[in-house]
Motif scaffolding. Structure first.
Motif, PDB file in Angstrom:
ATOM      1  N   LEU A 193     -12.229   1.902  -1.276  1.00 56.58           N
ATOM      2  CA  LEU A 193     -12.804   3.062  -0.577  1.00 56.58           C
ATOM      3  C   LEU A 193     -11.699   3.931   0.013  1.00 56.58           C
ATOM      4  O   LEU A 193     -11.814   5.154   0.061  1.00 56.58           O
ATOM      5  CB  LEU A 193     -13.768   2.592   0.525  1.00 56.58           C
ATOM      6  N   LEU A 194     -10.611   3.303   0.464  1.00 59.41           N
ATOM      7  CA  LEU A 194      -9.454   4.075   0.939  1.00 59.41           C
ATOM      8  C   LEU A 194      -8.817   4.816  -0.236  1.00 59.41           C
ATOM      9  O   LEU A 194      -8.415   5.975  -0.118  1.00 59.41           O
ATOM     10  CB  LEU A 194      -8.433   3.151   1.609  1.00 59.41           C
ATOM     11  N   LYS A 195      -8.731   4.126  -1.362  1.00 59.81           N
ATOM     12  CA  LYS A 195      -8.137   4.754  -2.551  1.00 59.81           C
ATOM     13  C   LYS A 195      -8.967   5.942  -3.033  1.00 59.81           C
ATOM     14  O   LYS A 195      -8.442   6.844  -3.689  1.00 59.81           O
ATOM     15  CB  LYS A 195      -7.989   3.720  -3.675  1.00 59.81           C
ATOM     16  N   ALA A 196     -10.259   5.932  -2.705  1.00 62.19           N
ATOM     17  CA  ALA A 196     -11.144   7.037  -3.123  1.00 62.19           C
ATOM     18  C   ALA A 196     -10.997   8.265  -2.227  1.00 62.19           C
ATOM     19  O   ALA A 196     -11.555   9.320  -2.520  1.00 62.19           O
ATOM     20  CB  ALA A 196     -12.601   6.568  -3.116  1.00 62.19           C
ATOM     21  N   SER A 197     -10.242   8.116  -1.129  1.00 59.65           N
ATOM     22  CA  SER A 197     -10.042   9.241  -0.212  1.00 59.65           C
ATOM     23  C   SER A 197      -8.880  10.107  -0.676  1.00 59.65           C
ATOM     24  O   SER A 197      -7.906   9.610  -1.245  1.00 59.65           O
ATOM     25  CB  SER A 197      -9.744   8.706   1.196  1.00 59.65           C
ATOM     26  N   LYS A 198      -8.958  11.412  -0.353  1.00 56.44           N
ATOM     27  CA  LYS A 198      -7.852  12.325  -0.704  1.00 56.44           C
ATOM     28  C   LYS A 198      -6.679  12.140   0.243  1.00 56.44           C
ATOM     29  O   LYS A 198      -5.540  12.426  -0.104  1.00 56.44           O
ATOM     30  CB  LYS A 198      -8.332  13.780  -0.629  1.00 56.44           C
ATOM     31  N   SER A 199      -6.962  11.689   1.464  1.00 56.30           N
ATOM     32  CA  SER A 199      -5.905  11.572   2.469  1.00 56.30           C
ATOM     33  C   SER A 199      -6.147  10.342   3.365  1.00 56.30           C
ATOM     34  O   SER A 199      -6.478  10.470   4.538  1.00 56.30           O
ATOM     35  CB  SER A 199      -5.880  12.858   3.313  1.00 56.30           C
ATOM     36  N   PRO A 200      -5.998   9.137   2.763  1.00 55.75           N
ATOM     37  CA  PRO A 200      -6.362   7.942   3.524  1.00 55.75           C
ATOM     38  C   PRO A 200      -5.382   7.596   4.635  1.00 55.75           C
ATOM     39  O   PRO A 200      -4.176   7.756   4.489  1.00 55.75           O
ATOM     40  CB  PRO A 200      -6.369   6.835   2.442  1.00 55.75           C
ATOM     41  N   LYS A 201      -5.959   7.126   5.765  1.00 61.73           N
ATOM     42  CA  LYS A 201      -5.152   6.736   6.919  1.00 61.73           C
ATOM     43  C   LYS A 201      -5.678   5.401   7.451  1.00 61.73           C
ATOM     44  O   LYS A 201      -6.901   5.185   7.491  1.00 61.73           O
ATOM     45  CB  LYS A 201      -5.268   7.774   8.041  1.00 61.73           C
ATOM     46  N   VAL A 202      -4.755   4.540   7.860  1.00 66.11           N
ATOM     47  CA  VAL A 202      -5.135   3.271   8.497  1.00 66.11           C
ATOM     48  C   VAL A 202      -4.419   3.195   9.836  1.00 66.11           C
ATOM     49  O   VAL A 202      -3.205   3.397   9.909  1.00 66.11           O
ATOM     50  CB  VAL A 202      -4.743   2.047   7.627  1.00 66.11           C
ATOM     51  N   ILE A 203      -5.187   2.948  10.884  1.00 70.13           N
ATOM     52  CA  ILE A 203      -4.606   2.774  12.222  1.00 70.13           C
ATOM     53  C   ILE A 203      -4.933   1.356  12.678  1.00 70.13           C
ATOM     54  O   ILE A 203      -6.111   0.992  12.819  1.00 70.13           O
ATOM     55  CB  ILE A 203      -5.176   3.806  13.214  1.00 70.13           C
TER      56      ILE A 203
END
Ligand SMILES: NC(=O)c1ccc[n+]([C@@H]2O[C@H](COP(=O)([O-])OP(=O)(O)OC[C@H]3O[C@@H](n4cnc5c(N)ncnc54)[C@H](OP(=O)(O)O)[C@@H]3O)[C@@H](O)[C@H]2O)c1
Length: 258
Positions: free
Chosen positions: A135-145
Protein backbone atom coordinates in the motif's frame (compact mmCIF):
# COMPACT_ATOMS: atom_id res chain seq x y z
CA UNK A 1 -9.18 2.25 -6.82
CA UNK A 2 -6.40 4.35 -5.31
CA UNK A 3 -7.66 7.23 -3.15
CA UNK A 4 -7.11 10.75 -4.46
CA UNK A 5 -6.74 12.05 -0.89
CA UNK A 6 -3.60 11.77 1.21
CA UNK A 7 -4.33 8.59 3.21
CA UNK A 8 -2.76 8.63 6.68
CA UNK A 9 -2.80 5.63 9.00
CA UNK A 10 -1.97 6.27 12.66
CA UNK A 11 -1.65 3.34 15.07
CA UNK A 12 -2.68 3.91 18.69
CA UNK A 13 -4.69 6.96 17.66
CA UNK A 14 -7.43 6.68 20.28
CA UNK A 15 -5.36 8.46 22.95
CA UNK A 16 -2.43 10.74 23.66
CA UNK A 17 -0.08 11.73 20.84
CA UNK A 18 -1.85 9.57 18.25
CA UNK A 19 -5.21 11.17 19.06
CA UNK A 20 -3.89 14.74 18.88
CA UNK A 21 -2.10 13.92 15.64
CA UNK A 22 -5.27 12.49 14.10
CA UNK A 23 -7.20 15.61 15.12
CA UNK A 24 -4.56 18.03 13.83
CA UNK A 25 -3.96 16.26 10.52
CA UNK A 26 -7.70 15.99 9.86
CA UNK A 27 -8.12 19.69 10.68
CA UNK A 28 -5.17 20.82 8.59
CA UNK A 29 -6.29 19.87 5.07
CA UNK A 30 -9.39 18.86 3.17
CA UNK A 31 -7.06 16.61 1.18
CA UNK A 32 -6.28 14.45 4.23
CA UNK A 33 -8.05 11.23 5.12
CA UNK A 34 -6.98 10.10 8.57
CA UNK A 35 -7.44 6.48 9.61
CA UNK A 36 -7.67 6.22 13.39
CA UNK A 37 -6.02 2.91 14.25
CA UNK A 38 -6.94 1.52 17.67
CA UNK A 39 -6.85 -1.94 19.21
CA UNK A 40 -10.03 -1.32 21.18
CA UNK A 41 -13.11 -0.78 19.00
CA UNK A 42 -15.08 1.24 21.57
CA UNK A 43 -12.14 3.56 22.26
CA UNK A 44 -11.39 3.97 18.55
CA UNK A 45 -14.99 4.77 17.64
CA UNK A 46 -15.21 7.25 20.53
CA UNK A 47 -12.08 9.03 19.30
CA UNK A 48 -13.48 9.11 15.75
CA UNK A 49 -16.80 10.61 16.93
CA UNK A 50 -15.05 13.23 19.08
CA UNK A 51 -12.76 14.39 16.29
CA UNK A 52 -15.54 14.37 13.70
CA UNK A 53 -17.65 16.53 16.04
CA UNK A 54 -15.04 19.28 15.61
CA UNK A 55 -15.98 19.39 11.91
CA UNK A 56 -12.46 19.10 10.48
CA UNK A 57 -11.77 19.94 6.83
CA UNK A 58 -10.42 16.47 6.19
CA UNK A 59 -12.15 13.11 6.57
CA UNK A 60 -11.58 10.30 9.07
CA UNK A 61 -12.39 6.64 9.60
CA UNK A 62 -11.70 4.01 12.25
CA UNK A 63 -9.65 0.84 11.82
CA UNK A 64 -9.22 -1.93 14.38
CA UNK A 65 -5.53 -2.76 14.63
CA UNK A 66 -3.68 -4.36 17.50
CA UNK A 67 0.01 -4.18 16.62
CA UNK A 68 0.77 -7.31 18.69
CA UNK A 69 -1.80 -9.44 16.84
CA UNK A 70 -0.88 -10.80 13.38
CA UNK A 71 -4.50 -11.54 12.42
CA UNK A 72 -5.55 -8.02 13.35
CA UNK A 73 -2.66 -6.51 11.34
CA UNK A 74 -3.49 -8.66 8.28
CA UNK A 75 -7.21 -7.82 8.44
CA UNK A 76 -6.40 -4.11 8.85
CA UNK A 77 -4.09 -4.10 5.81
CA UNK A 78 -6.76 -5.88 3.76
CA UNK A 79 -9.42 -3.36 4.78
CA UNK A 80 -7.24 -0.35 3.94
CA UNK A 81 -6.45 -1.89 0.57
CA UNK A 82 -10.15 -2.41 -0.16
CA UNK A 83 -11.18 1.04 1.07
CA UNK A 84 -8.31 3.23 -0.20
CA UNK A 85 -5.87 1.19 -2.33
CA UNK A 86 -2.84 2.91 -0.81
CA UNK A 87 -1.28 4.47 2.28
CA UNK A 88 0.56 7.76 1.79
CA UNK A 89 1.63 8.22 5.40
CA UNK A 90 2.11 5.48 7.97
CA UNK A 91 2.59 6.74 11.53
CA UNK A 92 3.77 3.88 13.76
CA UNK A 93 2.74 5.54 17.01
CA UNK A 94 1.32 2.78 19.25
CA UNK A 95 3.70 2.14 22.10
CA UNK A 96 3.94 1.23 25.76
CA UNK A 97 6.48 2.16 28.43
CA UNK A 98 6.19 -1.15 30.28
CA UNK A 99 6.29 0.76 33.55
CA UNK A 100 3.96 2.70 35.84
CA UNK A 101 5.13 6.15 36.88
CA UNK A 102 8.00 8.34 35.70
CA UNK A 103 10.40 6.77 38.18
CA UNK A 104 10.66 3.96 35.61
CA UNK A 105 11.45 0.45 36.59
CA UNK A 106 14.52 -0.10 38.71
CA UNK A 107 13.67 -3.76 39.37
CA UNK A 108 15.40 -6.47 37.31
CA UNK A 109 13.67 -6.83 33.96
CA UNK A 110 11.52 -9.90 33.51
CA UNK A 111 11.16 -11.91 30.31
CA UNK A 112 7.46 -11.08 30.38
CA UNK A 113 8.10 -7.33 30.55
CA UNK A 114 10.80 -7.47 27.86
CA UNK A 115 8.47 -9.41 25.61
CA UNK A 116 5.52 -7.07 26.16
CA UNK A 117 7.53 -3.92 25.43
CA UNK A 118 9.35 -5.35 22.40
CA UNK A 119 6.13 -6.91 21.02
CA UNK A 120 4.46 -3.50 20.96
CA UNK A 121 7.31 -1.06 20.31
CA UNK A 122 9.49 -3.12 17.95
CA UNK A 123 7.75 -6.17 16.47
CA UNK A 124 4.54 -4.10 16.10
CA UNK A 125 5.90 -1.34 13.83
CA UNK A 126 8.09 -3.85 11.96
CA UNK A 127 5.19 -6.15 11.12
CA UNK A 128 2.64 -3.39 10.50
CA UNK A 129 5.02 -1.76 8.00
CA UNK A 130 5.67 -5.12 6.34
CA UNK A 131 1.93 -5.82 6.03
CA UNK A 132 1.17 -2.45 4.41
CA UNK A 133 4.27 -2.31 2.21
CA UNK A 134 2.30 -2.86 -1.04
CA UNK A 135 0.00 0.00 0.00
CA UNK A 136 2.97 2.31 0.63
CA UNK A 137 4.40 1.31 -2.74
CA UNK A 138 1.06 2.29 -4.32
CA UNK A 139 1.49 5.86 -3.06
CA UNK A 140 3.09 8.60 -5.19
CA UNK A 141 4.89 10.03 -2.17
CA UNK A 142 5.05 7.49 0.66
CA UNK A 143 6.20 8.52 4.14
CA UNK A 144 6.76 6.49 7.31
CA UNK A 145 7.08 8.14 10.71
CA UNK A 146 8.18 5.87 13.54
CA UNK A 147 7.33 7.46 16.87
CA UNK A 148 10.47 6.82 18.84
CA UNK A 149 11.93 8.57 21.91
CA UNK A 150 15.06 10.48 22.82
CA UNK A 151 15.42 7.75 25.45
CA UNK A 152 16.33 5.45 22.56
CA UNK A 153 19.41 7.48 21.65
CA UNK A 154 22.56 5.55 22.59
CA UNK A 155 24.63 8.72 22.21
CA UNK A 156 22.43 10.63 24.69
CA UNK A 157 22.28 7.64 27.08
CA UNK A 158 26.07 7.64 27.23
CA UNK A 159 26.34 11.36 28.05
CA UNK A 160 26.45 12.10 31.82
CA UNK A 161 25.40 15.69 31.04
CA UNK A 162 22.24 14.63 29.25
CA UNK A 163 19.12 15.72 31.21
CA UNK A 164 17.75 12.15 31.01
CA UNK A 165 20.96 10.52 32.29
CA UNK A 166 19.31 9.67 35.65
CA UNK A 167 16.21 8.20 33.98
CA UNK A 168 16.38 4.38 33.92
CA UNK A 169 13.61 2.96 31.67
CA UNK A 170 16.14 0.41 30.37
CA UNK A 171 13.70 -1.88 28.55
CA UNK A 172 11.83 1.02 26.97
CA UNK A 173 15.12 2.62 25.94
CA UNK A 174 16.26 -0.66 24.34
CA UNK A 175 13.00 -0.97 22.43
CA UNK A 176 13.24 2.56 21.02
CA UNK A 177 16.89 2.01 20.00
CA UNK A 178 15.69 -1.03 18.06
CA UNK A 179 12.93 1.05 16.49
CA UNK A 180 15.54 3.62 15.48
CA UNK A 181 17.49 0.89 13.71
CA UNK A 182 14.31 -0.22 11.95
CA UNK A 183 13.89 3.37 10.75
CA UNK A 184 17.47 3.48 9.44
CA UNK A 185 17.05 0.11 7.71
CA UNK A 186 13.74 1.07 6.13
CA UNK A 187 15.09 4.46 5.09
CA UNK A 188 17.87 2.70 3.18
CA UNK A 189 15.77 -0.05 1.65
CA UNK A 190 12.63 2.00 0.89
CA UNK A 191 14.56 4.54 -1.19
CA UNK A 192 14.12 2.29 -4.21
CA UNK A 193 10.39 3.03 -4.25
CA UNK A 194 10.73 6.66 -3.19
CA UNK A 195 9.60 6.41 0.43
CA UNK A 196 10.93 8.74 3.11
CA UNK A 197 11.32 7.46 6.68
CA UNK A 198 11.86 9.36 9.90
CA UNK A 199 12.39 8.30 13.51
CA UNK A 200 10.53 11.00 15.46
CA UNK A 201 10.72 11.82 19.15
CA UNK A 202 7.48 13.53 20.19
CA UNK A 203 9.10 15.14 23.25
CA UNK A 204 8.22 14.74 26.91
CA UNK A 205 4.46 15.31 26.95
CA UNK A 206 1.43 14.67 29.13
CA UNK A 207 -0.21 11.35 28.15
CA UNK A 208 -1.10 8.03 29.77
CA UNK A 209 2.24 6.45 28.73
CA UNK A 210 3.30 5.85 32.33
CA UNK A 211 -0.26 5.43 33.64
CA UNK A 212 -3.25 7.74 33.90
CA UNK A 213 -2.44 8.43 37.56
CA UNK A 214 1.01 9.69 36.51
CA UNK A 215 -0.30 12.55 34.34
CA UNK A 216 -0.09 15.17 37.10
CA UNK A 217 3.42 14.02 37.93
CA UNK A 218 4.36 14.56 34.25
CA UNK A 219 2.91 18.08 34.41
CA UNK A 220 4.93 18.75 37.59
CA UNK A 221 8.05 17.53 35.81
CA UNK A 222 7.58 20.02 32.98
CA UNK A 223 5.95 17.82 30.34
CA UNK A 224 4.25 19.79 27.56
CA UNK A 225 0.94 19.20 25.78
CA UNK A 226 0.85 16.30 23.34
CA UNK A 227 -0.52 18.81 20.82
CA UNK A 228 3.10 19.97 20.44
CA UNK A 229 4.01 16.41 19.37
CA UNK A 230 1.24 16.48 16.77
CA UNK A 231 2.52 19.82 15.46
CA UNK A 232 5.95 18.25 14.88
CA UNK A 233 4.36 15.48 12.83
CA UNK A 234 2.36 18.00 10.78
CA UNK A 235 5.63 19.78 9.96
CA UNK A 236 7.08 16.51 8.63
CA UNK A 237 4.01 16.05 6.41
CA UNK A 238 4.29 19.65 5.21
CA UNK A 239 7.76 18.82 3.87
CA UNK A 240 9.59 20.99 6.41
CA UNK A 241 11.80 18.07 7.52
CA UNK A 242 12.37 16.52 4.08
CA UNK A 243 16.10 17.24 4.13
CA UNK A 244 16.30 15.21 7.38
CA UNK A 245 14.54 12.11 6.00
CA UNK A 246 16.41 9.02 7.15
CA UNK A 247 17.32 10.75 10.41
CA UNK A 248 16.11 11.04 14.01
CA UNK A 249 14.13 14.26 14.43
CA UNK A 250 12.12 15.86 17.19
CA UNK A 251 9.86 18.90 17.77
CA UNK A 252 10.76 22.53 17.18
CA UNK A 253 12.94 21.77 14.16
CA UNK A 254 15.53 19.93 16.25
CA UNK A 255 17.24 16.58 15.65
CA UNK A 256 18.75 13.93 17.93
CA UNK A 257 21.86 11.78 17.51
CA UNK A 258 21.24 8.06 17.12
N1 LIG B 1 4.40 10.78 26.18
C1 LIG B 1 5.69 11.00 26.04
O1 LIG B 1 6.28 11.83 26.78
C2 LIG B 1 6.46 10.26 24.99
C3 LIG B 1 7.81 10.56 24.84
C4 LIG B 1 8.53 9.88 23.85
C5 LIG B 1 7.91 8.94 23.05
N2 LIG B 1 6.57 8.66 23.22
C6 LIG B 1 5.96 7.66 22.33
O2 LIG B 1 4.75 8.18 21.79
C7 LIG B 1 3.91 7.09 21.38
C8 LIG B 1 2.49 7.36 21.86
O3 LIG B 1 2.47 7.30 23.29
P1 LIG B 1 1.61 8.29 24.20
O4 LIG B 1 2.57 9.05 25.01
O5 LIG B 1 0.58 8.99 23.41
O6 LIG B 1 0.95 7.22 25.20
P2 LIG B 1 -0.56 6.77 25.45
O7 LIG B 1 -1.41 7.95 25.78
O8 LIG B 1 -0.46 5.67 26.44
O9 LIG B 1 -1.03 6.22 24.04
C9 LIG B 1 -0.53 5.02 23.52
C10 LIG B 1 -1.46 4.54 22.44
O10 LIG B 1 -0.92 3.30 21.93
C11 LIG B 1 -1.96 2.35 21.97
N3 LIG B 1 -1.46 0.98 22.05
C12 LIG B 1 -0.75 0.39 23.03
N4 LIG B 1 -0.52 -0.91 22.73
C13 LIG B 1 -1.12 -1.14 21.53
C14 LIG B 1 -1.27 -2.26 20.69
N5 LIG B 1 -0.77 -3.47 21.04
N6 LIG B 1 -1.91 -2.13 19.51
C15 LIG B 1 -2.44 -0.93 19.14
N7 LIG B 1 -2.38 0.17 19.93
C16 LIG B 1 -1.73 0.06 21.09
C17 LIG B 1 -2.82 2.73 23.15
O11 LIG B 1 -4.09 2.10 23.09
P3 LIG B 1 -4.97 1.77 24.41
O12 LIG B 1 -5.68 3.05 24.76
O13 LIG B 1 -5.87 0.68 23.96
O14 LIG B 1 -4.01 1.34 25.48
C18 LIG B 1 -2.87 4.23 22.95
O15 LIG B 1 -3.80 4.56 21.96
C19 LIG B 1 4.55 5.84 21.96
O16 LIG B 1 5.23 5.15 20.94
C20 LIG B 1 5.53 6.38 22.99
O17 LIG B 1 6.61 5.50 23.22
C21 LIG B 1 5.84 9.31 24.17
Amino acid sequence: MVSTKQVILITGANAGIGYDTAALLAASSSNNHVIIGARNVAKGEKALAEIQARKPQGTLSFLQIDVTDDDSIAAAAKKVEADFGCIDVLINNAGISGTQGMAGTTASPTRENLRAVFETNVYGPTLVTEAVLPLLKASKSPKVINVSSGLGSITMRSDPNDPTYSVSFDVYRMSKSALNMLSACHSASFKKFGAKVWAYCPGFVVTNLTGEEDRQNRVNMGAESSETSAQGILEILEGKRDSEAGGFVTRYGKAYPW
